[in-house]
Design a protein around this motif. Structure first.
Motif, PDB file in Angstrom:
ATOM      1  N   GLN A 131      28.236  60.155 -96.935  1.00 54.89           N
ATOM      2  CA  GLN A 131      27.979  60.727 -95.599  1.00 54.89           C
ATOM      3  C   GLN A 131      29.294  60.998 -94.872  1.00 54.89           C
ATOM      4  OE1 GLN A 131      24.722  61.290 -95.641  1.00 54.89           O
ATOM      5  NE2 GLN A 131      24.748  59.991 -97.474  1.00 54.89           N
ATOM      6  N   ARG A 132      30.256  60.080 -95.000  1.00 47.90           N
ATOM      7  CA  ARG A 132      31.564  60.263 -94.358  1.00 47.90           C
ATOM      8  C   ARG A 132      32.284  61.478 -94.946  1.00 47.90           C
ATOM      9  NH1 ARG A 132      33.666  55.405 -92.214  1.00 47.90           N
ATOM     10  NH2 ARG A 132      31.987  54.333 -91.147  1.00 47.90           N
ATOM     11  N   ARG A 135      30.670  64.783 -93.869  1.00 50.01           N
ATOM     12  CA  ARG A 135      30.980  65.084 -92.473  1.00 50.01           C
ATOM     13  C   ARG A 135      32.425  65.538 -92.318  1.00 50.01           C
ATOM     14  NH1 ARG A 135      29.974  60.223 -88.630  1.00 50.01           N
ATOM     15  NH2 ARG A 135      31.994  59.596 -89.433  1.00 50.01           N
ATOM     16  N   ASP A 138      32.779  69.058 -93.225  1.00 48.53           N
ATOM     17  CA  ASP A 138      31.899  69.960 -92.468  1.00 48.53           C
ATOM     18  C   ASP A 138      30.794  70.532 -93.340  1.00 48.53           C
ATOM     19  OD1 ASP A 138      33.428  69.694 -90.074  1.00 48.53           O
ATOM     20  OD2 ASP A 138      34.904  71.092 -90.893  1.00 48.53           O
ATOM     21  N   VAL A 141      24.123  68.446 -93.510  1.00 48.43           N
ATOM     22  CA  VAL A 141      23.613  67.085 -93.639  1.00 48.43           C
ATOM     23  C   VAL A 141      22.881  66.895 -94.965  1.00 48.43           C
ATOM     24  CG1 VAL A 141      22.003  65.404 -92.677  1.00 48.43           C
ATOM     25  CG2 VAL A 141      23.466  66.743 -91.149  1.00 48.43           C
ATOM     26  N   ARG A 145      22.220  63.414 -97.044  1.00 48.68           N
ATOM     27  CA  ARG A 145      21.468  62.357 -96.359  1.00 48.68           C
ATOM     28  C   ARG A 145      20.359  61.826 -97.249  1.00 48.68           C
ATOM     29  NH1 ARG A 145      16.714  61.903 -93.633  1.00 48.68           N
ATOM     30  NH2 ARG A 145      16.623  60.412 -91.873  1.00 48.68           N
ATOM     31  N   GLU A 200      19.563  55.931 -89.412  1.00 49.62           N
ATOM     32  CA  GLU A 200      18.977  57.212 -89.793  1.00 49.62           C
ATOM     33  C   GLU A 200      17.450  57.205 -89.725  1.00 49.62           C
ATOM     34  OE1 GLU A 200      20.367  60.303 -90.788  1.00 49.62           O
ATOM     35  OE2 GLU A 200      22.052  59.345 -89.755  1.00 49.62           O
ATOM     36  N   TRP A 266      28.853  56.161 -86.998  1.00 52.89           N
ATOM     37  CA  TRP A 266      28.117  57.192 -87.731  1.00 52.89           C
ATOM     38  C   TRP A 266      27.871  58.435 -86.902  1.00 52.89           C
ATOM     39  CZ3 TRP A 266      28.444  55.778 -92.442  1.00 52.89           C
ATOM     40  CH2 TRP A 266      28.442  54.429 -92.767  1.00 52.89           C
ATOM     41  N   GLU A 267      28.042  58.346 -85.583  1.00 52.33           N
ATOM     42  CA  GLU A 267      27.738  59.488 -84.737  1.00 52.33           C
ATOM     43  C   GLU A 267      28.732  60.619 -84.973  1.00 52.33           C
ATOM     44  OE1 GLU A 267      27.878  56.394 -83.796  1.00 52.33           O
ATOM     45  OE2 GLU A 267      25.832  55.938 -83.176  1.00 52.33           O
TER      46      GLU A 267
END
Length: 267
Positions: A131-132, A135, A138, A141, A145, A200, A266-267
């Protein structure tokens, strides 16, 4: 972690969730009891200092990723891990490969033979780090996820030791764990993964497992008297290996877990 979740519930004006988390926090405090001799003051890290540190972290991360070669290599790793190491049919990963990323077979020795098993610790670690990475690059998701949640669900289904409240070491692609040793790094990575999965999904069952995982770490895995985490424990909490420094064991998985769980990164 529960304190941060309560703060988020207040911000969202979700009083029912806030009260549920308050009860969880009270139960956790009762269960932990006097298991730890170390008390960290609530003002150990001033909120303004924490915000500053997070901004510094973001600046370093952004500067690092502005290097085109680093972004390219990170994208390569995401592609390799998701297309070569990850087994979508089983929602788990294998570890042994040849130089062309062909899975190693039994004829290739230890890693080939070991490919019949999957590491729950590696799976949950991959789940949240993916996930990191997505992100940072870019990327959208999905599918990352869903892939991450699937990896965590596989470990919860087959690797979670319900009686102990901890994650076992490894097992077959499909079926219960065959190696039930409780390793320090597996618990650290599972705590971070469960933290992300709960954020999540809001699944109370995941929150309960996170609570029990933290209790295990505080009462069993960590050494409140001498510091550090015991390397290997049996499900009953007895120590199998008390080594605290070797080739794979340093202030890495455990410290990273402490810095990430409950910190809202995580935001």
């Amino acid at each position: 972690a529960l304190v941060r979740f309560q703060e988020e519930a207040l911000e969202e004006e979700d009083l029912d969730r806030f009260e549920d988390l308050a009860r969880e926090r009270e139960e956790l405090q009762e269960e932990v009891g006097s298991g730890s001799s170390v008390t960290i003051p609530e003002d150990y890290l001033d909120p303004e200092d924490q915000e500053y540190l997070e901004k510094v972290h973001e600046e370093i991360r952004d500067a690092y990723l502005r290097d085109a070669r680093i972004r390219e290599r990170l994208q390569e790793m995401v592609t390799i891990l998701t297309e070569k190491c990850y087994l979508p049919e089983y929602e788990c990963c294998i570890d042994g490969f040849l130089y062309d990323w062909t899975p190693a077979g039994p004829e290739h020795g230890y890693f080939g033979e070991h490919n019949a098993l999957t590491s729950y610790g590696h799976n949950v670690e991959f789940a949240w780090l993916l996930q990191r990475a997505a992100r940072a690059l870019d990327l959208p998701v999905e599918p990352y996820r869903s892939m991450g949640l699937g990896l965590i669900e596989h470990s919860r289904r087959y690797g979670w030791h319900k009686e102990a409240g901890a994650l076992c070491y490894e097992g077959p692609w499909r079926g219960p764990a065959t190696n039930r040793v409780i390793e320090w790094w597996t618990q650290a990575e599972n705590a971070v993964a469960l933290d992300w999965a709960y954020r999540e999904t809001g699944d109370p069952a995941i929150l309960d497992e996170l609570r029990r995982q933290v209790i295990w770490i505080l009462q069993k895995q960590s050494d409140a008297l001498h510091g550090g985490w015991h390397s290997s424990l049996a499900p009953d909490g007895s120590i199998l290996s008390d080594s605290k420094a070797h080739l794979w064991h340093g202030s890495y998985h455990d410290v990273r877990a402490c810095l990430n769980v409950g910190n809202g990164r995580w935001e």
